[in-house]
Design a protein around this motif. Structure first.
Motif, PDB file in Angstrom:
ATOM      1  N   LEU A  99      -4.578   2.761  -5.715  1.00  8.82           N
ATOM      2  CA  LEU A  99      -4.283   2.537  -7.154  1.00  8.82           C
ATOM      3  C   LEU A  99      -2.674   2.462  -7.336  1.00  8.82           C
ATOM      4  O   LEU A  99      -2.958   1.267  -8.232  1.00  8.82           O
ATOM      5  N   LEU A 100      -2.107   3.027  -6.665  1.00 11.25           N
ATOM      6  CA  LEU A 100      -0.772   2.489  -6.622  1.00 11.25           C
ATOM      7  C   LEU A 100      -0.562   0.861  -5.982  1.00 11.25           C
ATOM      8  O   LEU A 100       0.787  -0.081  -6.732  1.00 11.25           O
ATOM      9  N   ALA A 101      -0.971   0.563  -4.545  1.00 12.19           N
ATOM     10  CA  ALA A 101      -1.267  -0.694  -4.874  1.00 12.19           C
ATOM     11  C   ALA A 101      -1.744  -1.588  -5.258  1.00 12.19           C
ATOM     12  O   ALA A 101      -1.516  -2.403  -5.211  1.00 12.19           O
ATOM     13  N   ALA A 102      -2.469  -1.709  -6.517  1.00 12.98           N
ATOM     14  CA  ALA A 102      -3.054  -2.390  -6.497  1.00 12.98           C
ATOM     15  C   ALA A 102      -2.632  -2.416  -8.606  1.00 12.98           C
ATOM     16  O   ALA A 102      -3.200  -3.702  -8.771  1.00 12.98           O
ATOM     17  N   GLN A 103      -1.306  -1.742  -7.825  1.00 10.73           N
ATOM     18  CA  GLN A 103      -0.878  -2.178  -9.274  1.00 10.73           C
ATOM     19  C   GLN A 103      -1.168  -1.125 -11.100  1.00 10.73           C
ATOM     20  O   GLN A 103      -1.457  -1.734 -11.986  1.00 10.73           O
TER      21      GLN A 103
ATOM     22  N   LEU B 243      -1.091   6.280 -15.152  1.00 13.35           N
ATOM     23  CA  LEU B 243      -1.508   4.829 -15.044  1.00 13.35           C
ATOM     24  C   LEU B 243      -0.576   3.839 -15.764  1.00 13.35           C
ATOM     25  O   LEU B 243       0.118   4.576 -16.606  1.00 13.35           O
ATOM     26  N   ARG B 244      -0.032   2.636 -15.429  1.00 13.71           N
ATOM     27  CA  ARG B 244       0.711   1.614 -15.499  1.00 13.71           C
ATOM     28  C   ARG B 244       0.031   1.471 -17.414  1.00 13.71           C
ATOM     29  O   ARG B 244      -0.787   1.173 -17.646  1.00 13.71           O
ATOM     30  N   PRO B 245       1.563   1.443 -17.869  1.00  8.61           N
ATOM     31  CA  PRO B 245       0.805   0.533 -19.717  1.00  8.61           C
ATOM     32  C   PRO B 245       0.671  -0.038 -19.716  1.00  8.61           C
ATOM     33  O   PRO B 245      -0.862  -0.582 -20.813  1.00  8.61           O
ATOM     34  N   ASP B 246       0.530  -1.092 -18.602  1.00  7.34           N
ATOM     35  CA  ASP B 246      -0.467  -2.268 -19.023  1.00  7.34           C
ATOM     36  C   ASP B 246      -2.147  -2.571 -18.540  1.00  7.34           C
ATOM     37  O   ASP B 246      -2.383  -3.825 -18.914  1.00  7.34           O
ATOM     38  N   VAL B 247      -2.166  -1.961 -18.187  1.00 11.70           N
ATOM     39  CA  VAL B 247      -3.172  -1.076 -17.772  1.00 11.70           C
ATOM     40  C   VAL B 247      -4.676  -0.983 -18.812  1.00 11.70           C
ATOM     41  O   VAL B 247      -3.997  -0.091 -19.235  1.00 11.70           O
ATOM     42  N   THR B 248      -6.011  -0.904 -19.392  1.00 15.04           N
ATOM     43  CA  THR B 248      -6.428  -0.542 -20.060  1.00 15.04           C
ATOM     44  C   THR B 248      -8.187   0.174 -19.118  1.00 15.04           C
ATOM     45  O   THR B 248      -8.179  -0.817 -18.280  1.00 15.04           O
ATOM     46  N   VAL B 249      -7.965   1.625 -19.166  1.00 10.51           N
ATOM     47  CA  VAL B 249      -9.429   1.901 -18.868  1.00 10.51           C
ATOM     48  C   VAL B 249     -10.361   2.083 -20.005  1.00 10.51           C
ATOM     49  O   VAL B 249     -10.572   2.305 -21.101  1.00 10.51           O
TER      50      VAL B 249
ATOM     51  N   PRO C  62       4.283   0.465   2.862  1.00 11.08           N
ATOM     52  CA  PRO C  62       3.793  -0.835   4.088  1.00 11.08           C
ATOM     53  C   PRO C  62       3.695  -2.091   3.242  1.00 11.08           C
ATOM     54  O   PRO C  62       2.822  -1.890   1.934  1.00 11.08           O
ATOM     55  N   MET C  63       3.386  -3.370   3.783  1.00 12.06           N
ATOM     56  CA  MET C  63       3.360  -4.398   2.583  1.00 12.06           C
ATOM     57  C   MET C  63       1.791  -4.764   3.697  1.00 12.06           C
ATOM     58  O   MET C  63       0.867  -4.128   4.418  1.00 12.06           O
ATOM     59  N   LEU C  64       0.514  -4.750   2.428  1.00 11.65           N
ATOM     60  CA  LEU C  64      -0.706  -5.096   2.364  1.00 11.65           C
ATOM     61  C   LEU C  64      -1.015  -6.139   0.714  1.00 11.65           C
ATOM     62  O   LEU C  64      -0.022  -6.270   0.448  1.00 11.65           O
ATOM     63  N   ALA C  65      -1.485  -7.497   1.584  1.00  7.71           N
ATOM     64  CA  ALA C  65      -2.145  -8.232   1.078  1.00  7.71           C
ATOM     65  C   ALA C  65      -2.663  -7.826  -0.361  1.00  7.71           C
ATOM     66  O   ALA C  65      -2.926  -6.484  -0.720  1.00  7.71           O
ATOM     67  N   ASP C  66      -3.087  -8.266  -1.548  1.00  5.95           N
ATOM     68  CA  ASP C  66      -3.666  -7.790  -2.846  1.00  5.95           C
ATOM     69  C   ASP C  66      -4.581  -7.255  -2.821  1.00  5.95           C
ATOM     70  O   ASP C  66      -5.142  -7.652  -2.408  1.00  5.95           O
ATOM     71  N   ALA C  67      -4.588  -6.160  -3.178  1.00  5.65           N
ATOM     72  CA  ALA C  67      -5.412  -4.677  -3.213  1.00  5.65           C
ATOM     73  C   ALA C  67      -6.333  -5.183  -4.977  1.00  5.65           C
ATOM     74  O   ALA C  67      -7.186  -4.750  -4.609  1.00  5.65           O
ATOM     75  N   PHE C  68      -6.466  -5.767  -5.180  1.00  7.19           N
ATOM     76  CA  PHE C  68      -6.691  -5.735  -6.919  1.00  7.19           C
ATOM     77  C   PHE C  68      -7.033  -7.447  -6.919  1.00  7.19           C
ATOM     78  O   PHE C  68      -6.452  -8.490  -6.736  1.00  7.19           O
TER      79      PHE C  68
ATOM     80  N   VAL D 152       1.035  -0.963   0.004  1.00  6.93           N
ATOM     81  CA  VAL D 152      -0.371   0.065  -0.306  1.00  6.93           C
ATOM     82  C   VAL D 152       0.765   0.814   0.102  1.00  6.93           C
ATOM     83  O   VAL D 152       2.017   0.961   0.589  1.00  6.93           O
ATOM     84  N   ALA D 153       0.394   2.023  -0.885  1.00  6.58           N
ATOM     85  CA  ALA D 153       1.206   3.101  -0.922  1.00  6.58           C
ATOM     86  C   ALA D 153       1.165   4.818   0.147  1.00  6.58           C
ATOM     87  O   ALA D 153       0.057   4.970  -0.261  1.00  6.58           O
ATOM     88  N   ILE D 154       1.916   5.285   0.260  1.00  3.68           N
ATOM     89  CA  ILE D 154       1.402   6.260   1.392  1.00  3.68           C
ATOM     90  C   ILE D 154       2.042   7.380   0.643  1.00  3.68           C
ATOM     91  O   ILE D 154       3.530   7.158   0.462  1.00  3.68           O
ATOM     92  N   VAL D 155       1.229   8.414   0.188  1.00  4.88           N
ATOM     93  CA  VAL D 155       1.995   9.143  -1.363  1.00  4.88           C
ATOM     94  C   VAL D 155       2.620  10.235  -0.400  1.00  4.88           C
ATOM     95  O   VAL D 155       1.622  11.462  -0.379  1.00  4.88           O
ATOM     96  N   SER D 156       3.919  10.878  -1.347  1.00  2.13           N
ATOM     97  CA  SER D 156       4.144  12.545  -0.895  1.00  2.13           C
ATOM     98  C   SER D 156       2.924  13.314  -1.513  1.00  2.13           C
ATOM     99  O   SER D 156       2.639  12.831  -3.071  1.00  2.13           O
TER     100      SER D 156
END
Length: 176
Positions: A144-148, A47-53, A161-167, A36-40
């Protein structure tokens, strides 16, 4: 009325299934727990290049579920529009889909790698006509960062910090 949306959904699902890595380092990375990303405020998500919206005029995940459950096509009522994110699966995981709501889509649209999180917060508050959304917007970006779904050009400004798969699946809904 929903046939073209369903065909688009099936095509994107097939693409995500076929685009998955058969094995290798990328597969091992995705198979591990997702941070899980804690973002500044200065981070610049993209958006990651392998993700399609994909936008649909009907809730295709519900329609597909009804059809898989044995409902006749004529018995299914067309439903509300939805946005679904598709990400290829890996050798150890299936295709990953995430249905997002309109506020999350607003955030995602601003995540272009050029806008800082601070700017995304301000823009989201403006578009939604609301204030005091900072924590909710930053939380959505972190999930969304955590879900890649999103990535950062650099690791600056991110603590993981670590968390189980969010996606998980299209039945999971990301909401602000």
């Amino acid at each position: 009325p929903y046939a073209s949306d369903l065909a688009k959904y099936e095509r994107l699902y097939f693409w995500a299934r076929m685009a998955g890595a058969p094995s290798g380092e990328e597969d091992r990375d995705r198979a591990q727990e997702v941070p899980v990303a804690i973002v500044s405020p200065d981070a610049r998500p993209v958006l990651r290049p392998d993700v399609t919206v994909a936008e649909f005029d009907h809730d295709v995940s519900s329609i597909a579920e009804a059809l898989e459950g044995g409902a006749a096509p004529g018995d299914i009522e067309a439903s509300e529009a939805c946005t679904i994110l598709f990400r290829p699966g890996t050798a150890t995981s299936s295709v990953q889909m995430l249905r997002i709501n309109d506020p999350t889509r607003t955030i995602l649209d601003a995540c272009d790698g050029h806008h800082s999180v601070s700017r995304i917060v301000v823009d989201t508050e403006t578009v939604l006509g609301a204030s005091d959304l900072r924590d909710r917007v930053i939380g959505a970006i972190g999930r969304l960062l955590a879900a890649q779904v999103l990535s950062l050009d650099t690791d600056l400004g991110v603590h993981r910090p670590m968390l189980a798969d969010a996606f998980a699946s299209a039945t999971q809904t990301e909401s602000m």
